[in-house]
Design an enzyme around this catalytic site. Structure first.
Site, short mmCIF file in Angstrom:
data_model
loop_
_atom_site.label_atom_id
_atom_site.label_comp_id
_atom_site.label_asym_id
_atom_site.label_seq_id
_atom_site.Cartn_x
_atom_site.Cartn_y
_atom_site.Cartn_z
N GLU A 74 1.05 -1.06 -0.05
CA GLU A 74 0.08 -0.05 0.10
C GLU A 74 0.82 1.31 0.02
OE1 GLU A 74 -2.49 -0.23 3.55
OE2 GLU A 74 -2.98 -2.38 2.82
N ASP A 115 -4.99 8.72 10.87
CA ASP A 115 -3.78 8.05 11.07
C ASP A 115 -3.15 8.79 12.57
OD1 ASP A 115 -2.98 6.35 8.95
OD2 ASP A 115 -3.58 8.15 7.77
#
Lengths: 393, 262
Positions: B52, B63
């Protein structure tokens, strides 16, 4: 045609909920319940009672005669600065804490820029005995020290946001991350008409008490419910949404939105989103925001911490796009002078955010018989150190 | 055939049944702007199954600090969407591993969704993970474009996702489901408690049509093995970013072997 949100949370092309799956259960639960909760008789009763006895509503609609005389038009001030805690922000936090209780939440988080929303959230959490955590940019913590102290005194935990520009945008990111990490017991009280649906609509509805009162008060004073114009500053835009709300779909009433130009729109130090922004996604909402060509969100600037946000609520993006509202931007200097002028002409020291709205009269002329209602969204106590520095007091 | 599907089918063959997929995330342009190509090659060489590629964003809501800092640094050193496509231009001449781009929606929207998908197809990207593009908006507005370019869009589920919604996401998905291990942003948990294991088990017995790959909170051999007991594979992100911070592009082989013996 309406300027209100539709069922999916769209204001024209703007709004909706662009959120990671981690937020979906909480946002969806809120979306499916908020209107139902707000309609409950017991909710209305508790909300209205608290607004009256605790917040001190209705706030006065004050005819500012000396200001009116100077600018040769009829200027009314909606005195949200007289609300408990010093700004309109508490209308929304009272509403949302009652929603949070009905959703069974025992912990509340919030983001804050100037600290007004943080104080308003800490206040209602103290009132209800609910744990409160407020995220605030490190830069804002430094320039709004009295509000940080107030939140702490009220029992809230203030956590500095240290990422990015360390202001409101980053505090909002941190609050959203907290919500992702605490998906079950926590309600997130967003302080403005931003964020994923249903927040912009829910916050606007809680703030709509402002224009609801204006209608009644103006009827008493002028014999008509509709002013010619309603004027408010727009950072995220909650006080603006409140004073526009009942006039949105009434074309007889002109809407004026005042943004912070900072040091000038094209100086690179500005927060004038309608002039500098492009359509995109910020904090879960499709709206206008300041960004690079590559889609990175840029760091705004304004002397006023409450207007220092790179986006505007989706309602306002739609008002701008459709031409329903007139957008004016005001520099730091013009706002500071307007703040001082109100102090000297009317004996009212406004928050620097609200001073932006007052600064339009210098250049934007109105007819003598026109009635202009300005939302005086907050008082200037929290900004004293900025006033002191600016005017060498 | 799309390389993600191919990889998943390969591992369904009986001789590979026990093999668990290892997927690695890294932020494009980190630690240095031109490391993208090298990192991809190194990961493939060391037997990783899927990669990814993180498209850096200024405000990565889902995140934690590790990935946010790597994004901030990548952006500061001049990383852009266009630059990423330039770096990947010749990638398919040397690697055949499935490649996904993981990024937030705003940079993609500014690039132009169709233009972005077209570039992905030209470059040889197989799939996308866009955390803040929810499944309902995707199906209404963008599904047709993604499909036109044979891109697999991967959706997330979490411990709080209702069974009904998981079934819906499964019906819309084509490839795999990204199963977020716990209620958290990336890089925050270490090891899995009983509650998490119960969630893994609950999903594994739902008999979804798409296999699940678990991400968030997987940082070492132990957590990889725990997670893949109930799923097709697992994704490591923040732990690899930390490795890059300490070692730059060196010792990638040691990192991968530390997670899974091939």
């Amino acid at each position: 045609m309406t300027y209100q949100a539709d069922e999916k949370g769209y204001y024209g092309d703007f709004g909706r909920a662009f959120i990671p799956e981690m937020l979906y259960p909480n946002v969806e639960k809120l979306r499916s319940k908020y209107l139902e909760i707000m309609k409950e008789a017991s909710f209305r009763k508790e909300f209205d009672q608290l607004l009256k006895d605790y917040v001190g509503r209705p706030t006065p609609l004050y005819l500012a005669e000396r200001l009116s005389e100077k600018y040769k038009t009829k200027i009314y001030l909606k005195r949200e600065d007289l609300c408990h805690t010093g700004a309109h922000k508490i209308n929304n936090t009272i509403g949302q804490i009652l929603v949070a209780k009905r959703l069974g939440k025992n912990r509340v988080i919030a983001e804050t820029g100037a600290g007004q929303h943080g104080v308003a959230t800490a206040t209602v959490c103290a009132l209800m005995g609910i744990e409160c955590v407020v995220y605030m940019g490190e830069v804002d913590i430094a320039r709004q020290a009295p509000n940080v102290a107030r939140m702490k005194l009220l029992g809230a935990t203030v956590i500095p946001a240290k990422s990015g520009s360390k202001t409101l945008k980053d505090a909002t990111n941190e609050a959203i991350r907290d919500w992702i990490n605490n998906p079950v017991n926590t309600h997130y009280i967003i302080g403005s008409v931003v964020g994923p649906h249903p927040y912009p609509d829910m916050v606007a509805r809680f703030q709509s008490v402002i224009s609801e009162e204006v209608k009644t008060q103006l009827k008493e004073k002028e014999g008509r419910e509709n002013p010619d114009y309603v004027v408010a500053c727009v950072g995220g835009g909650s006080n603006a949404a409140g004073i526009y709300f009942h006039y949105l779909d009434n074309p007889e009433v002109g809407i004026i939105a005042v943004e912070a130009a900072g040091k000038g729109i094209f100086t690179g130090e500005s927060a004038a989103t309608s002039a500098l922004g492009k359509e995109g996604i910020i904090h879960g909402s499709k709206t206008l925001l300041m960004q690079t060509a590559d889609g990175q969100i840029t760091e705004p600037y304004s002397i006023s911490a409450g207007l220092d946000y790179p986006g505007i609520g989706p309602m306002h993006a739609n008002l701008f796009r459709t031409g329903r509202a007139e957008f004016i931007s005001v520099t730091d200097d013009a706002a500071m002078k307007a703040g001082q002028e109100l102090a000297r002409l009317e004996g009212i020291i406004p928050a620097i955010e609200s001073a932006h709205a007052l600064a339009i009269f210098k250049d934007r002329k109105f007819k003598e018989d026109e009635v202009v209602v300005v939302n005086l969204s907050g008082r200037g106590d929290k900004d004293l150190s900025t006033y002191i520095d600016y005017f060498n007091l | 055939m799309n390389r993600i599907i191919q990889k998943l089918q390969e591992t369904d063959l009986s001789e590979n049944k026990e093999k668990k997929l290892l997927s690695i995330y890294f932020t494009a342009g980190y630690p240095k702007p031109d490391d993208t190509f090298t990192i991809i090659q190194e990961l493939e060489k060391n037997g990783v199954d899927m990669i990814e590629i993180g498209l850096p964003f200024s405000d990565p809501l889902a995140d934690g600090p590790t990935i946010q800092e790597s994004s901030t640094k990548a952006l500061k050193s001049g990383m852009t969407t266009l630059k990423l496509f330039e770096q990947l231009k010749d990638i398919r001449k040397s690697v055949s591993i499935p490649l996904l781009i993981m990024g937030y929606f705003n940079p993609i929207l500014q690039f132009g969704v169709e233009e972005f998908c077209k570039k992905c197809a030209e470059t040889g990207i197989d799939g996308l993970i866009i955390p803040d593009l929810p499944v309902d908006i995707y199906t209404e507005k963008y599904k047709a474009i993604f499909e036109k370019y044979d891109l697999i869009n991967v959706f997330l589920i979490t411990p709080q996702t209702s069974e009904e919604r998981i079934r819906f996401i499964d019906s819309v998905s084509n490839g795999f489901i990204y199963m977020v291990s716990s209620a958290s942003v990336t890089g925050t948990t270490k090891g899995f408690g009983d509650e998490t294991k119960a969630y893994f088990e609950r999903i594994s017995v739902m008999n979804l049509k798409n296999p699940q790959i678990i991400g968030f909170g997987i940082s070492d051999k132990e957590s990889f093995e725990q997670a893949t007991e109930f799923a097709k594979g697992a994704i490591i992100g923040s732990a690899f970013i930390k490795h890059l911070t300490e070692n730059e592009t060196g010792k990638i082989s040691a990192f991968v072997k530390g997670i899974r013996d091939i």
